[in-house]
Design an enzyme around this catalytic site. Structure first.
Site, PDB file in Angstrom:
ATOM      1  N   LYS A  94      37.950 117.675  47.726  1.00 40.63           N
ATOM      2  CA  LYS A  94      37.620 116.395  48.521  1.00 40.63           C
ATOM      3  C   LYS A  94      38.186 116.309  49.969  1.00 40.63           C
ATOM      4  CE  LYS A  94      36.422 113.036  45.122  1.00 40.63           C
ATOM      5  NZ  LYS A  94      36.400 111.481  44.649  1.00 40.63           N
ATOM      6  N   HIS A 100      41.907 103.192  42.659  1.00 40.02           N
ATOM      7  CA  HIS A 100      41.489 103.352  43.658  1.00 40.02           C
ATOM      8  C   HIS A 100      40.426 102.500  44.233  1.00 40.02           C
ATOM      9  CE1 HIS A 100      43.720 107.124  43.014  1.00 40.02           C
ATOM     10  NE2 HIS A 100      43.291 107.555  44.271  1.00 40.02           N
ATOM     11  N   LYS A 109      44.445 117.739  36.963  1.00 40.16           N
ATOM     12  CA  LYS A 109      43.350 117.618  37.980  1.00 40.16           C
ATOM     13  C   LYS A 109      42.404 118.709  37.832  1.00 40.16           C
ATOM     14  CE  LYS A 109      42.110 116.246  42.437  1.00 40.16           C
ATOM     15  NZ  LYS A 109      42.358 115.497  43.420  1.00 40.16           N
ATOM     16  N   HIS A 137      41.694 101.224  47.463  1.00 47.48           N
ATOM     17  CA  HIS A 137      41.217 101.366  48.900  1.00 47.48           C
ATOM     18  C   HIS A 137      40.903  99.787  49.726  1.00 47.48           C
ATOM     19  CE1 HIS A 137      39.376 105.600  48.016  1.00 47.48           C
ATOM     20  NE2 HIS A 137      40.565 105.614  48.283  1.00 47.48           N
ATOM     21  N   ARG A 175      29.880 125.650  60.658  1.00 43.69           N
ATOM     22  CA  ARG A 175      29.298 125.164  59.400  1.00 43.69           C
ATOM     23  C   ARG A 175      30.156 125.840  58.343  1.00 43.69           C
ATOM     24  NH1 ARG A 175      24.565 126.925  61.793  1.00 43.69           N
ATOM     25  NH2 ARG A 175      23.409 125.430  62.918  1.00 43.69           N
ATOM     26  N   GLU A 208      50.478 108.518  41.752  1.00 48.78           N
ATOM     27  CA  GLU A 208      49.350 109.517  41.470  1.00 48.78           C
ATOM     28  C   GLU A 208      49.778 110.448  40.174  1.00 48.78           C
ATOM     29  OE1 GLU A 208      46.215 109.616  42.424  1.00 48.78           O
ATOM     30  OE2 GLU A 208      46.344 108.563  44.480  1.00 48.78           O
ATOM     31  N   ASN A 265      39.765 108.027  39.920  1.00 53.14           N
ATOM     32  CA  ASN A 265      39.862 106.897  40.775  1.00 53.14           C
ATOM     33  C   ASN A 265      40.504 105.735  40.327  1.00 53.14           C
ATOM     34  OD1 ASN A 265      38.552 108.375  42.852  1.00 53.14           O
ATOM     35  ND2 ASN A 265      36.529 107.996  42.179  1.00 53.14           N
ATOM     36  N   GLU A 278      31.677 115.035  41.224  1.00 52.52           N
ATOM     37  CA  GLU A 278      31.926 113.732  40.448  1.00 52.52           C
ATOM     38  C   GLU A 278      30.736 112.855  40.219  1.00 52.52           C
ATOM     39  OE1 GLU A 278      35.025 111.428  42.858  1.00 52.52           O
ATOM     40  OE2 GLU A 278      34.066 109.414  42.586  1.00 52.52           O
ATOM     41  N   ARG A 330      35.174 113.252  36.559  1.00 46.98           N
ATOM     42  CA  ARG A 330      35.944 113.065  37.759  1.00 46.98           C
ATOM     43  C   ARG A 330      36.302 111.747  38.216  1.00 46.98           C
ATOM     44  NH1 ARG A 330      36.372 117.238  43.085  1.00 46.98           N
ATOM     45  NH2 ARG A 330      38.090 116.159  44.061  1.00 46.98           N
ATOM     46  N   HIS A 377      48.866 105.416  50.874  1.00 50.39           N
ATOM     47  CA  HIS A 377      48.092 105.321  49.875  1.00 50.39           C
ATOM     48  C   HIS A 377      48.385 105.254  48.370  1.00 50.39           C
ATOM     49  CE1 HIS A 377      44.284 106.851  47.915  1.00 50.39           C
ATOM     50  NE2 HIS A 377      45.130 107.728  47.243  1.00 50.39           N
TER      51      HIS A 377
END
Lengths: 362, 362
Positions: A142, A247, A226, A251, A120, A184, A244, A236, A240, A264
């Site tokens: 993330k 993206h 960032k 994606h 955890r 990026e 993306n 987000e 935030r 990516h």
């Protein structure tokens, strides 16, 4: 060396950016009070940087447990994650044993997710060794893995205790990987920093030549951007999402081509061109600025045409994207260079035009 | 109906305890603004309570996506978790789609973990249908799955938005399951609530007969105790570890026998007897109180002798337990009934004596 802080109250942490940081024990030791750490890396990075890191740690009495994974986005899945858990359990790693991610974005995301979920939650340290990871995935918390039905579908927000961005490690990066990282970097200029975009237009050749000063400046300014966004909106719920840009399309390219076929950053480059084109069709971005954006990506040697998946396939792939609210796709689009916005109001016909105009036809 | 609040600042949430709550739409609707929810349950609970819950939701325009898993602790693993992700993705569940856990502790733990990690976190609602889940696992935010090398090794702290403990659902519980839940109820008396322990001595027969008033009282008082502990120490840096009384031994029993062979509450019962016995050997707990504890577990029809795994196997199984710091096993032990403490200073010989004296010999 530059030092930044990501300001997240009790979860704030420093980012160190500079040369030869793998040898700087003083940056790591405050986070290793129990003299034991598991280092997760891959078969490409391990021969290059695992021994130097081990030497730094051992010189200060820190015992390292290496966990070496197969390399590639196609391994960013539940099966490879299981290899990390297996190793941690078989070495009896405890709640106070930090996990150190030594590698690119895939290693960082998977190690962070393992750190978030093993027992955890255990301490987490990022040592990104690609430009992409240094400017993007290693900052902001993330973490996650892919699912056959979508990228990064399983994950957690989990902040590292410290990030070491060692510019020296970029010397072993392939040109293709370097360029993918630059995609990026350009993104930060596009969404919120016009003067950085202009700096990139003036210094792209230095970056491609791996000029250390230029790299340190670009990485620092990217991480500053960032860090500001993440500090304002860690989970987000708003701003935030601007990170993306490119993206949603990107994606779809990655998923449609199979993980690992496109890097990516390459997918984000072609996806950002689509986002700019759509912004132009909506009458927001001028044709001139759209071409200027395409020009900078081209100079960086990045793809500006998406692969030939077909419009219907693109639409289907985007329907599963996380950035969907109430059944509508929400796009990050550009009002101008340096100003991104989120819109769920895109006419399907314009979207189709963008997909046709900016993808190859097989 | 009783209402409690688990006080965790912005993550605070209510627990409702009463009869026929599955029909009380007003308790759920505030948490379902988007009129859609995925309900995770199992093959045992679904035929009993899925339709009543569906009827309640549908009457208020809420669309339910049922996800029905195989029943049993042996399915609390990465493979079954994958079934939840698969269903969520194939139904295109989004960031605002809550997951509702309808079932016992296994369903609650897995659903909570899926909610913590699907799209990096979606809303989570607990409707526990076993006594064990109502008094323990559905309160406090511990979620997770088992690993072949240890129980609950993979997980996250993730709080629900609301918990509905419907006492009526306990009417379909087997006697064995009811008793397993009572083991955790007794635990609260032992660690911090002597007068509750005395109440249990006076009312054990009513509980076993499923007297609704007695059940509501016992569940409410258990949840009050747990809520106080969790509010003071959400992430188990201190006091919360006391809730693990009997669990170091209990987890060894569960892992050693194979998940599902012993119910969790049964293993905790036999494990708590071991903890009491060890406390007695350390000179902390009187022989009289040790017998009194054993007596109450016996009256509840719970096992007070652990299975015949052998001392070495027990020691090995406990070495992998999460509650290990610096290579030492930390035990939750009793100073008296109603007062638990944590100790890492247990002479190995006393531990061996306890293991021999309180386990069967095959």
């Amino acid at each position: 060396m530059q030092t930044l802080t990501v300001g997240l109250a009790e979860r704030s942490y420093p980012i160190y950016i500079g040369s030869d940081l793998l040898g700087c024990a003083e940056l790591l030791l405050p986070h290793l009070p129990h003299k034991r750490a598991a280092v997760v890396t891959n078969t490409t990075v391990a021969p290059l940087y695992l021994d130097p890191l081990r030497a730094t740690l051992q010189a200060h009495g820190v015992n390292m447990i290496p966990i070496i994974l197969p390399d590639g986005e196609q391994h960013k899945n539940a099966e490879t994650l299981g290899l990390i858990y297996d190793a941690l359990l078989s070495h009896r790693c405890e709640r106070n044993t930090p996990l150190i991610a030594l590698g690119g974005g895939v290693i960082g995301d998977m190690t962070g997710y393992a750190a978030a979920t093993y027992l955890r939650g255990v301490p987490f340290i990022q040592i990104p060794t690609t430009l992409l990871a240094q400017v993007d995935s290693s900052v902001g918390g993330k973490t996650g893995i892919n699912h056959p039905l979508g990228k990064n579908m399983i994950g957690a927000f989990y902040q590292p205790q410290v990030v070491l961005a060692d510019i020296t490690t970029l010397n072993t990066l392939s040109d293709q990987e370097l360029r993918a990282g630059i995609a990026e970097v350009i993104k930060y200029g596009l969404i919120r920093d016009l003067s950085f975009f202009e700096w990139l237009e003036q210094n792209m050749e230095k970056l491609l030549a791996r000029d250390a000063d230029a790299l340190q400046y670009a990485i620092t300014r990217s991480c500053q951007n960032k860090a500001e966004v993440v500090a304002a909106d860690e989970r987000e719920n708003g701003e935030r999402a601007l990170l993306n840009l490119g993206h949603t399309f990107g994606h779809a390219i990655e998923t449609g081509m199979g993980y690992g076929a496109w890097l990516h950053g390459e997918a984000v480059a072609a996806g950002t061109i689509m986002a700019a084109d759509l912004s132009c069709r909506l009458g927001w971005l001028s044709k001139e600025d759209t071409d200027r954006i395409r020009g900078l990506f081209e100079r960086a040697g990045l793809p500006v045409i998406a692969p030939a998946l077909g419009v219907e396939k693109y639409l289907q792939l985007m329907g599963l994207d996380k950035k969907v609210v109430g059944g509508k796709i929400r796009f990050v689009l550009l009002k101008s260079i340096g100003c991104a916005v989120i819109s769920g109001d895109v006419q399907p016909e314009l979207l189709r035009q963008t997909l046709v105009a900016n993808s190859a036809h097989g």
